[in-house]
Design an enzyme around this catalytic site. Structure first.
Site, short mmCIF file in Angstrom:
data_model
loop_
_atom_site.label_atom_id
_atom_site.label_comp_id
_atom_site.label_asym_id
_atom_site.label_seq_id
_atom_site.Cartn_x
_atom_site.Cartn_y
_atom_site.Cartn_z
N TYR A 78 -80.31 66.78 41.02
CA TYR A 78 -80.61 67.15 39.76
C TYR A 78 -82.16 67.45 39.77
O TYR A 78 -82.92 66.35 39.61
CB TYR A 78 -80.18 66.38 38.57
CG TYR A 78 -78.70 66.04 38.61
CD1 TYR A 78 -77.79 66.76 39.07
CD2 TYR A 78 -78.21 64.69 37.88
CE1 TYR A 78 -76.38 66.56 38.98
CE2 TYR A 78 -76.84 64.67 38.03
CZ TYR A 78 -75.74 65.46 38.48
OH TYR A 78 -74.90 65.13 38.39
N GLY A 86 -66.25 69.85 28.60
CA GLY A 86 -66.32 71.23 29.21
C GLY A 86 -67.44 71.95 28.83
O GLY A 86 -67.65 73.08 28.57
N ARG A 87 -68.37 71.35 29.48
CA ARG A 87 -69.77 71.70 29.48
C ARG A 87 -70.36 72.22 28.07
O ARG A 87 -71.15 73.01 27.93
CB ARG A 87 -69.98 72.92 30.65
CG ARG A 87 -69.79 72.21 32.03
CD ARG A 87 -70.57 72.94 33.09
NE ARG A 87 -69.93 72.50 34.39
CZ ARG A 87 -70.40 71.42 35.09
NH1 ARG A 87 -71.73 70.70 34.32
NH2 ARG A 87 -70.05 71.09 36.18
#
Length: 340
Positions: free
Chosen positions: A63, A213-214
């Site tokens: 990240y 779901g993002r």
């Protein structure tokens, strides 16, 4: 909107593993992937999470190419004894923004942990995950190398991400696995084919990532290519653009209906469904929704106080089978690609 209590209930990560709040915090978006970042707001969110009873904080070396671990370091230093710190290795990035490699070999495992320890400013990582599986590397080698880190005191507990049930059993035979992290939501249920059952059988906790779901399940956007910034990686995920997005947006109708019935938000209904998988499948479930805003964090935590009735669960049951589009443009390194 359903509010949250001062503290969360707790769950155990694996047999004899750490006890954590039943909802954790995914920190990926605090550094990149979801458009512009706001460091001050993200730091406020970290503190708000801990105050509300969130104790599992999840990052990875990939990240921001290490920047997310560095960002978390001051928070970790201030609250080291209060939190369970999780990070991950295995996804390799270079200066080419399109490149993603997978490394599970022993040498890479050992180099990766040293980098994470340095960036996080800690002597030991509470939960160390293999982020993705390279089938060309035997699990005995990669999990064996991770087990060495436990024996050396650099890591306390081991986790895996995106593995099948058979792979989880094989890895667990090498060294106990505390947690399995994979995508699991109203839109993504492929883990129920084998991984969930194996985790329940072995006493491994399940840590669902992207349980919203993002963000699509919240209704925050309807078409990523039209609604999100150029730097947002969701613009490149098949289920969030074009005809797929139109099909999937229509699937949210029962989520919104139940939210109105309960005086909750769609996000809370989607998260409550994931939290309730613990009772359905008989295992510890600790989702890690990601957010950079304290108010959204509080909304998410409110989901832990919602119990969906059988009739409501029945309305939500058909959604996943109707979703259009894959989770990623390339599904090669997901557990779904290796299911029999």
């Amino acid at each position: 909107m359903t509010e949250y209590g001062n503290t969360l209930d707790q769950a155990e990560l694996g047999k004899g593993g750490p006890r954590v709040g039943v909802q954790g915090l995914g920190c990926m978006g605090m550094s990149e992937f979801y458009g512009d970042t706001d460091e001050a707001a993200a730091r406020e969110t970290l503190e708000a999470a801990l105050a509300a009873g969130v104790t599992l904080f999840d990052t990875a070396d990939v990240y921001g190419r290490g920047r997310n671990e560095e960002f978390l370091a001051p928070f970790v230093a201030a609250h080291r004894d209060e939190i369970t710190l999780a990070t991950k290795f295995a996804i390799e990035r270079t200066d080419d923004p399109a490149f993603r490699g997978i490394r599970n070999d022993r040498a890479y495992v050992r180099a990766a942990v040293e980098g994470s320890l340095r960036r996080l400013g800690v002597d030991v990582i509470d939960l160390y995950y293999m982020h993705r599986r390279d089938p060309a590397v035997p699990l005995a080698e990669s999990v064996g190398a991770m087990a060495e880190l436990v024996r050396e005191g650099k890591v306390r507990h081991l986790g895996l991400s995106e593995v099948t049930g058979a792979e989880l059993r094989e890895a667990h035979a090498v060294h106990p696995i505390a947690a399995l992290q994979s995508e699991w939501s109203l839109f993504s249920r492929d883990v129920e084919r084998s991984a969930v059952g194996a985790a329940a059988e072995l006493g491994v906790a399940f840590v669902p990532y992207s349980p919203l779901g993002r963000g699509f399940l919240t209704g925050a956007f309807a078409d990523a290519s039209a609604d999100l910034s150029e730097s947002d990686f969701r613009r490149h995920q098949p289920r969030f653009t074009g005809d797929n997005a139109k099909t999937n947006a229509a699937l949210l109708a029962p989520v919104r209906e139940i939210a109105r019935e309960l005086g909750a938000s769609p996000a809370q209904i989607a998260l409550a469904w994931v939290q309730q998988r613990a009772a359905v499948h008989g295992l510890a479930v600790v989702p890690i929704p990601g957010t950079r805003r304290a108010e959204r964090l509080r909304e998410n935590i409110g989901a832990t106080r919602i119990t969906l009735a059988p009739a409501q669960l029945a309305l939500l049951e058909p959604i996943a089978a109707q979703v259009a589009g894959d989770r990623y443009p390339d599904m090669t390194f997901t557990s779904a690609a290796r299911e029999a």
